[in-house]
Design a protein around this motif. Structure first.
Motif, mmCIF file in Angstrom:
data_model
loop_
_atom_site.group_PDB
_atom_site.id
_atom_site.type_symbol
_atom_site.label_atom_id
_atom_site.label_comp_id
_atom_site.label_asym_id
_atom_site.label_seq_id
_atom_site.Cartn_x
_atom_site.Cartn_y
_atom_site.Cartn_z
ATOM 1 N N GLY A 165 7.100 -10.873 -5.056
ATOM 2 C CA GLY A 165 7.001 -11.637 -6.291
ATOM 3 C C GLY A 165 5.584 -11.723 -6.811
ATOM 4 O O GLY A 165 5.233 -12.639 -7.559
ATOM 5 N N MET A 166 4.752 -10.776 -6.419
ATOM 6 C CA MET A 166 3.344 -10.811 -6.795
ATOM 7 C C MET A 166 3.170 -10.550 -8.282
ATOM 8 O O MET A 166 3.614 -9.542 -8.818
ATOM 9 C CB MET A 166 2.573 -9.755 -5.997
ATOM 10 N N SER A 167 2.521 -11.510 -8.944
ATOM 11 C CA SER A 167 2.225 -11.362 -10.364
ATOM 12 C C SER A 167 1.155 -12.374 -10.734
ATOM 13 O O SER A 167 0.877 -13.318 -9.987
ATOM 14 C CB SER A 167 3.486 -11.576 -11.218
ATOM 15 N N ASP A 168 0.560 -12.183 -11.896
ATOM 16 C CA ASP A 168 -0.514 -13.083 -12.334
ATOM 17 C C ASP A 168 -0.015 -14.492 -12.624
ATOM 18 O O ASP A 168 -0.802 -15.442 -12.626
ATOM 19 C CB ASP A 168 -1.203 -12.516 -13.583
ATOM 20 N N ILE A 188 14.232 1.711 2.661
ATOM 21 C CA ILE A 188 12.800 1.632 2.409
ATOM 22 C C ILE A 188 12.044 1.329 3.696
ATOM 23 O O ILE A 188 10.975 1.886 3.955
ATOM 24 C CB ILE A 188 12.514 0.541 1.353
ATOM 25 N N GLU A 189 12.620 0.452 4.521
ATOM 26 C CA GLU A 189 11.960 0.088 5.775
ATOM 27 C C GLU A 189 11.786 1.301 6.685
ATOM 28 O O GLU A 189 10.743 1.480 7.325
ATOM 29 C CB GLU A 189 12.756 -0.991 6.526
ATOM 30 N N ARG A 190 12.817 2.129 6.776
ATOM 31 C CA ARG A 190 12.740 3.318 7.632
ATOM 32 C C ARG A 190 11.714 4.300 7.108
ATOM 33 O O ARG A 190 10.931 4.864 7.880
ATOM 34 C CB ARG A 190 14.117 3.976 7.707
ATOM 35 N N ALA A 191 11.687 4.503 5.800
ATOM 36 C CA ALA A 191 10.694 5.410 5.217
ATOM 37 C C ALA A 191 9.277 4.900 5.485
ATOM 38 O O ALA A 191 8.376 5.673 5.825
ATOM 39 C CB ALA A 191 10.934 5.547 3.712
ATOM 40 N N ALA A 192 9.092 3.590 5.336
ATOM 41 C CA ALA A 192 7.778 3.004 5.585
ATOM 42 C C ALA A 192 7.365 3.199 7.040
ATOM 43 O O ALA A 192 6.201 3.482 7.335
ATOM 44 C CB ALA A 192 7.789 1.522 5.226
ATOM 45 N N ARG A 193 8.304 3.042 7.952
ATOM 46 C CA ARG A 193 8.003 3.212 9.374
ATOM 47 C C ARG A 193 7.589 4.646 9.679
ATOM 48 O O ARG A 193 6.660 4.882 10.453
ATOM 49 C CB ARG A 193 9.235 2.812 10.193
ATOM 50 N N ASP A 249 20.029 20.163 1.369
ATOM 51 C CA ASP A 249 19.017 21.208 1.561
ATOM 52 C C ASP A 249 18.142 21.448 0.326
ATOM 53 O O ASP A 249 17.436 22.451 0.247
ATOM 54 C CB ASP A 249 19.663 22.540 1.982
ATOM 55 N N LYS A 250 18.175 20.524 -0.631
ATOM 56 C CA LYS A 250 17.351 20.680 -1.830
ATOM 57 C C LYS A 250 16.471 19.439 -2.026
ATOM 58 O O LYS A 250 16.901 18.316 -1.770
ATOM 59 C CB LYS A 250 18.225 20.899 -3.068
ATOM 60 N N VAL A 251 15.267 19.674 -2.491
ATOM 61 C CA VAL A 251 14.346 18.568 -2.750
ATOM 62 C C VAL A 251 14.774 17.874 -4.041
ATOM 63 O O VAL A 251 14.851 18.500 -5.100
ATOM 64 C CB VAL A 251 12.898 19.067 -2.881
ATOM 65 N N VAL A 252 15.034 16.562 -3.943
ATOM 66 C CA VAL A 252 15.488 15.812 -5.117
ATOM 67 C C VAL A 252 14.495 14.716 -5.519
ATOM 68 O O VAL A 252 14.667 14.054 -6.543
ATOM 69 C CB VAL A 252 16.869 15.183 -4.862
ATOM 70 N N GLY A 253 13.464 14.519 -4.698
ATOM 71 C CA GLY A 253 12.488 13.481 -5.031
ATOM 72 C C GLY A 253 11.392 13.417 -3.996
ATOM 73 O O GLY A 253 11.337 14.222 -3.067
ATOM 74 N N ILE A 254 10.521 12.443 -4.156
ATOM 75 C CA ILE A 254 9.443 12.217 -3.198
ATOM 76 C C ILE A 254 9.114 10.731 -3.201
ATOM 77 O O ILE A 254 9.176 10.067 -4.248
ATOM 78 C CB ILE A 254 8.194 13.056 -3.540
ATOM 79 N N ILE A 255 8.812 10.206 -2.031
ATOM 80 C CA ILE A 255 8.402 8.811 -1.919
ATOM 81 C C ILE A 255 7.044 8.778 -1.234
ATOM 82 O O ILE A 255 6.833 9.456 -0.224
ATOM 83 C CB ILE A 255 9.438 7.959 -1.149
ATOM 84 N N THR A 256 6.128 8.027 -1.814
ATOM 85 C CA THR A 256 4.757 7.983 -1.313
ATOM 86 C C THR A 256 4.402 6.579 -0.845
ATOM 87 O O THR A 256 5.114 5.606 -1.106
ATOM 88 C CB THR A 256 3.758 8.403 -2.407
ATOM 89 N N ALA A 257 3.272 6.502 -0.155
ATOM 90 C CA ALA A 257 2.783 5.199 0.300
ATOM 91 C C ALA A 257 2.529 4.282 -0.891
ATOM 92 O O ALA A 257 2.740 3.065 -0.810
ATOM 93 C CB ALA A 257 1.512 5.378 1.121
ATOM 94 N N THR A 258 2.102 4.850 -1.995
ATOM 95 C CA THR A 258 1.877 4.053 -3.208
ATOM 96 C C THR A 258 3.183 3.472 -3.732
ATOM 97 O O THR A 258 3.242 2.312 -4.154
ATOM 98 C CB THR A 258 1.219 4.911 -4.305
ATOM 99 N N ASP A 259 4.258 4.260 -3.693
ATOM 100 C CA ASP A 259 5.570 3.767 -4.116
ATOM 101 C C ASP A 259 6.003 2.585 -3.257
ATOM 102 O O ASP A 259 6.530 1.586 -3.761
ATOM 103 C CB ASP A 259 6.626 4.874 -4.005
ATOM 104 N N LEU A 260 5.775 2.701 -1.939
ATOM 105 C CA LEU A 260 6.167 1.633 -1.030
ATOM 106 C C LEU A 260 5.343 0.376 -1.265
ATOM 107 O O LEU A 260 5.851 -0.742 -1.131
ATOM 108 C CB LEU A 260 6.026 2.099 0.420
ATOM 109 N N MET A 261 4.079 0.542 -1.612
ATOM 110 C CA MET A 261 3.244 -0.613 -1.913
ATOM 111 C C MET A 261 3.765 -1.336 -3.148
ATOM 112 O O MET A 261 3.778 -2.569 -3.206
ATOM 113 C CB MET A 261 1.804 -0.172 -2.132
ATOM 114 N N GLU A 262 4.216 -0.580 -4.141
ATOM 115 C CA GLU A 262 4.787 -1.191 -5.345
ATOM 116 C C GLU A 262 6.046 -1.979 -5.010
ATOM 117 O O GLU A 262 6.269 -3.080 -5.532
ATOM 118 C CB GLU A 262 5.097 -0.101 -6.375
ATOM 119 N N VAL A 263 6.871 -1.419 -4.117
ATOM 120 C CA VAL A 263 8.084 -2.121 -3.687
ATOM 121 C C VAL A 263 7.719 -3.411 -2.969
ATOM 122 O O VAL A 263 8.323 -4.475 -3.191
ATOM 123 C CB VAL A 263 8.936 -1.222 -2.763
#
Length: 217
Positions: free
Chosen positions: A130-133, A89-94, A110-124
């Motif tokens: 431990g962010m919660s109400d 995750i750290e490398r993807a974020a970088r 050589d095949k697309v199996v998924g996608i990771i977005t900036a929003t996904d990284l923010m959720e991680v």
């Protein structure tokens, strides 16, 4: 990563791609061939630029006609940065940060199996913090020395308090000092604060512009 991928082919009309982004509420569409091989990626920004480029010289009817004929392959980014399933995750974020992009298609064999977005990284990030109400934040400025985490952990253990998360980062402008942020359940927040203060820690419980009073002795 998300594996329920929505992709388009190179000959997909730009208007159709725009419709998909709007309907699915996403910002990135991998462009693939019939065998899931990555050919490019088209983003919300690409589509906005396609809309804007001829808009000043064409009438509404002419613009609609042009966009109906325009295909995704004409506006997609072909030199695509990718991730692999085993990338950290750290490398993807970088990569996202350094190249100022919003998503990385994930490719395996050589095949697309998924996608990771900036929003996904923010959720991680929020999950790891431990962010919660029902959790509260306790911050301390500590010296960079062996055993500091153990001391804080022991203080919490002795008080019967479970730590939800801990994160540390260097304190800007202060050599060998780190800011340590800990989250605990709100039910034991006051108890945790008292336990830390009893051990001599100067705990920050709210935003302060000047951290000088909280520097360790």
């Amino acid at each position: 990563m998300k594996t329920d991928l929505i992709t388009v082919s190179p000959d997909t009309p730009v208007l159709k791609a725009r419709e998909i982004l709007d309907t699915k509420k996403i910002s990135h569409l991998p462009v693939t061939d019939g065998k899931a091989r990555l050919l490019g990626i088209v983003t919300d920004r690409d589509l906005k630029e396609a809309w804007a480029s001829p808009a000043s010289t064409l009438s509404v009817y002419e613009l609609t006609y042009v966009l109906q004929k325009l295909k995704v392959e004409s506006i997609m980014t072909k030199d695509v940065l990718i991730a692999t399933p085993d990338m950290t995750i750290e490398r993807a974020a970088r990569i996202l940060h350094d190249h100022r992009i919003g998503a990385l298609p994930v490719v395996k064999d050589d095949k697309v199996v998924g996608i990771i977005t900036a929003t996904d990284l923010m959720e991680v990030l929020l999950t790891s913090l431990g962010m919660s109400d029902d959790s509260g934040r306790l911050s301390m400025i500590v010296k960079d020395r062996i055993g500091i985490l153990a001391e804080i952990g022991k203080a919490m253990q002795q008080s019967g308090i479970n730590i939800r998360s801990v994160i540390t980062f260097p304190l800007r402008g202060h050599r060998d000092l780190w800011q340590l942020i800990m989250r605990v359940n709100m039910k034991v927040y006051d108890k945790a604060l008292e336990a830390l203060q009893a051990k001599g820690f100067k705990v920050i419980t709210h935003y302060v512009e000047d951290v000088t009073p909280y520097l360790p002795d």
